[in-house]
Design a protein around this motif. Sequence first.
Motif, PDB file in Angstrom:
ATOM      1  N   ALA A 110     -20.431  -7.531  33.600  1.00 20.73           N
ATOM      2  CA  ALA A 110     -21.223  -8.264  33.071  1.00 20.73           C
ATOM      3  C   ALA A 110     -21.490  -9.688  33.693  1.00 20.73           C
ATOM      4  N   MET A 111     -20.749 -10.079  34.751  1.00 22.03           N
ATOM      5  CA  MET A 111     -20.763 -11.457  35.228  1.00 22.03           C
ATOM      6  C   MET A 111     -22.242 -11.450  36.069  1.00 22.03           C
ATOM      7  N   PRO A 112     -22.689 -10.540  36.766  1.00 24.31           N
ATOM      8  CA  PRO A 112     -24.173 -10.781  37.198  1.00 24.31           C
ATOM      9  C   PRO A 112     -25.048 -10.907  36.225  1.00 24.31           C
ATOM     10  N   SER A 113     -25.183 -10.356  35.372  1.00 24.53           N
ATOM     11  CA  SER A 113     -25.855 -10.368  34.254  1.00 24.53           C
ATOM     12  C   SER A 113     -25.825 -11.942  33.451  1.00 24.53           C
ATOM     13  N   SER A 114     -24.620 -12.421  33.539  1.00 20.48           N
ATOM     14  CA  SER A 114     -24.687 -13.788  32.735  1.00 20.48           C
ATOM     15  C   SER A 114     -25.070 -14.582  33.880  1.00 20.48           C
ATOM     16  N   LEU A 115     -24.792 -14.715  35.116  1.00 29.00           N
ATOM     17  CA  LEU A 115     -25.461 -15.664  35.996  1.00 29.00           C
ATOM     18  C   LEU A 115     -27.058 -15.720  35.777  1.00 29.00           C
ATOM     19  N   ALA A 116     -27.560 -14.344  35.774  1.00 28.17           N
ATOM     20  CA  ALA A 116     -29.034 -14.267  35.791  1.00 28.17           C
ATOM     21  C   ALA A 116     -29.637 -14.855  34.258  1.00 28.17           C
ATOM     22  N   TYR A 117     -28.679 -14.630  33.484  1.00 26.61           N
ATOM     23  CA  TYR A 117     -29.254 -15.028  31.871  1.00 26.61           C
ATOM     24  C   TYR A 117     -29.577 -16.358  31.990  1.00 26.61           C
ATOM     25  N   PHE A 118     -28.618 -17.296  32.654  1.00 26.43           N
ATOM     26  CA  PHE A 118     -28.531 -18.768  32.364  1.00 26.43           C
ATOM     27  C   PHE A 118     -29.440 -19.124  33.641  1.00 26.43           C
ATOM     28  N   ALA A 119     -29.879 -18.427  34.582  1.00 28.41           N
ATOM     29  CA  ALA A 119     -30.884 -18.706  35.485  1.00 28.41           C
ATOM     30  C   ALA A 119     -32.152 -18.547  34.577  1.00 28.41           C
ATOM     31  N   GLY A 120     -32.397 -17.586  33.831  1.00 26.86           N
ATOM     32  CA  GLY A 120     -33.380 -17.155  33.011  1.00 26.86           C
ATOM     33  C   GLY A 120     -33.807 -18.193  31.883  1.00 26.86           C
ATOM     34  N   ILE A 121     -32.866 -18.607  31.324  1.00 26.69           N
ATOM     35  CA  ILE A 121     -33.054 -19.734  30.092  1.00 26.69           C
ATOM     36  C   ILE A 121     -33.208 -21.129  30.638  1.00 26.69           C
ATOM     37  N   ILE A 122     -33.089 -21.222  31.832  1.00 28.12           N
ATOM     38  CA  ILE A 122     -33.356 -22.867  32.304  1.00 28.12           C
ATOM     39  C   ILE A 122     -34.679 -23.351  31.720  1.00 28.12           C
ATOM     40  N   PRO A 123     -35.578 -22.855  31.454  1.00 27.74           N
ATOM     41  CA  PRO A 123     -37.007 -23.330  31.021  1.00 27.74           C
ATOM     42  C   PRO A 123     -37.001 -23.651  29.451  1.00 27.74           C
ATOM     43  N   ALA A 124     -35.946 -22.974  28.980  1.00 25.97           N
ATOM     44  CA  ALA A 124     -36.025 -23.137  27.443  1.00 25.97           C
ATOM     45  C   ALA A 124     -35.109 -24.310  27.138  1.00 25.97           C
ATOM     46  N   VAL A 125     -34.699 -25.053  27.995  1.00 26.87           N
ATOM     47  CA  VAL A 125     -34.083 -26.361  27.992  1.00 26.87           C
ATOM     48  C   VAL A 125     -35.061 -27.446  28.076  1.00 26.87           C
ATOM     49  N   ARG A 126     -35.309 -27.797  26.892  1.00 25.16           N
ATOM     50  CA  ARG A 126     -36.686 -28.705  26.679  1.00 25.16           C
ATOM     51  C   ARG A 126     -36.405 -29.493  25.463  1.00 25.16           C
ATOM     52  N   GLY A 127     -37.224 -30.775  25.452  1.00 24.08           N
ATOM     53  CA  GLY A 127     -37.197 -31.664  24.474  1.00 24.08           C
ATOM     54  C   GLY A 127     -38.424 -31.236  23.579  1.00 24.08           C
ATOM     55  N   GLU A 128     -38.805 -32.402  22.658  1.00 24.59           N
ATOM     56  CA  GLU A 128     -39.550 -31.814  21.515  1.00 24.59           C
ATOM     57  C   GLU A 128     -40.450 -33.161  21.119  1.00 24.59           C
ATOM     58  N   THR A 129     -41.575 -33.069  20.814  1.00 23.17           N
ATOM     59  CA  THR A 129     -42.460 -34.109  20.228  1.00 23.17           C
ATOM     60  C   THR A 129     -41.868 -34.411  18.730  1.00 23.17           C
ATOM     61  N   ILE A 130     -41.875 -35.471  18.260  1.00 17.58           N
ATOM     62  CA  ILE A 130     -41.473 -35.667  16.677  1.00 17.58           C
ATOM     63  C   ILE A 130     -42.597 -36.564  16.015  1.00 17.58           C
ATOM     64  N   PRO A 131     -43.127 -36.101  15.078  1.00  6.62           N
ATOM     65  CA  PRO A 131     -44.105 -36.881  14.365  1.00  6.62           C
ATOM     66  C   PRO A 131     -43.438 -37.771  13.594  1.00  6.62           C
ATOM     67  N   VAL A 132     -43.168 -38.891  13.847  1.00  2.00           N
ATOM     68  CA  VAL A 132     -42.753 -40.142  13.404  1.00  2.00           C
ATOM     69  C   VAL A 132     -43.688 -40.670  12.340  1.00  2.00           C
ATOM     70  N   ALA A 133     -43.358 -41.675  11.472  1.00  2.00           N
ATOM     71  CA  ALA A 133     -44.199 -42.530  10.469  1.00  2.00           C
ATOM     72  C   ALA A 133     -45.341 -43.116  11.080  1.00  2.00           C
ATOM     73  N   SER A 134     -45.353 -43.635  12.095  1.00  2.00           N
ATOM     74  CA  SER A 134     -46.184 -44.567  12.723  1.00  2.00           C
ATOM     75  C   SER A 134     -47.262 -43.695  13.722  1.00  2.00           C
ATOM     76  N   HIS A 135     -48.445 -43.502  13.390  1.00  2.00           N
ATOM     77  CA  HIS A 135     -49.518 -42.827  14.371  1.00  2.00           C
ATOM     78  C   HIS A 135     -49.545 -43.479  15.403  1.00  2.00           C
TER      79      HIS A 135
END
Length: 485
Positions: A110-135
Amino acid sequence: MNVIESQPYKLLIGECWREGGEGRTFDTLNPATAQVLAQVHEATEEDVDAAVLAAHEAYQKHWSKTNPAQRGRLLRRLAELFERDREKIAWIETLNVGKPITHSLESLKAMPSSLAYFAGIIPAVRGETIPVASHDVLNYTLREPLGVCALIMPWNYPMTLTVNKLAPALAAGNTVILKPSEVTPLSTMALARLFEEAGFPPGVVNVVNGPGATVGERLVTHPLVSRVSFTGGTVTGARILASTASDVKRVTLELGGKSPLIVFDDAALDKAVAVAAGDLIKNSGQVCIACTRLLVQETVRDEFLGRLQTRLEAVRVGSPEDPATDMGPLVSATQKQRVEEYIRIAENEGARPVQYGAVEGAAAAGFFVRPTLLLDSAADMRSAQEEIFGPVQSVISFRDESQALHLANQSRYGLAAVLFTRDGGRALRMARGIQSGSVAINTGVRTSFDAPFGGYKQSGIGKERGLEAIYENTQLKNVKYDMSE
């Protein structure tokens, strides 16, 4: 197949393969023969400093500035090269660790698949916008790499655990220092050869070999190391946690276990027996998640044990190079002495040790211990509470569900647990009540590169594998932007 390189094995620091600063080497053994397999250069504290500096410079100059596509492309290329060399690396692990070759080949599949998996999920590492109280305020988050990561591996699954640590660290944009166990360093050295061929810039991956007391200690206390990931014993893990406290490093610890396998009277006994036997013989019991406490309901105890003992009598213990071998040696003379001492302790406590299986061939020189059940064990015995890390299981009876849950949690560890029952409600109640990071119902604990893994209590801190492993290798930044005039 000749898989051992020219010796002594050198250190990888920046772009250079080089000898240790003081010219010292150490031997690594073949545990099946107790003979020297190879010599390895030992790093000094100055070598560790040089490796950390190389990693820091590589991080500052280019690796932290690479984009997800670039990092993913390099990890996928590494996966291709690993697949090409997988059989060679498996033979290295068999010779250095003592696993049967069939086990080594399977564990690295499974090691090649593990390396490929982490290569593939890099774009999923992202931030987010938060609707805070002030507009008038735009609030968003960024996930950023940590910097230099020290990855300290154990001796039982050197390649699997190296990839599990390495891939998410690199995917997140960190540079790394690998410190293999001085007992089994050779497969990690083979992997290190592939980074240059894959196109990784110098300094992104470095390898230093040597004992934890010097090389490991310098790594975990170095001011330029931002994160330490360690897999190994709980005592060492606690020491690392204390050593990193002064400069508040990020730490992930995957530590010991004393996992229960709970068999209720409505269980599919043959399936439960297969898991119990597999955990006993796999890698000679040197597996952190192995179920080493067999909790069996009184009404099926004799039937379960009869089937398990029949299974264990057929186990072939011998040369790991023989495809017919079921179980090889322990990793070292020290580990063999430890396991045999615990068997003596158990007998003195009132348990009844029984050994099974047949030793095939001339195994007297190697570090072999036959599969052992500690019958008539009690939950409070040292042998049932302390991690033995060998082919030894304590057999403990229970009356009902309430007592089974109490016994399962009667441990300072909480890495994994297995239970067998056909009662769905009971299964879910037990899964909720058991204090462990992983629970398997009607199957064994099978770790997967795409699912989080880590323990409760003294079994560790943090998670490896899956998307959670990427998060362990990042830090979260909150940004507020005032858009008002």
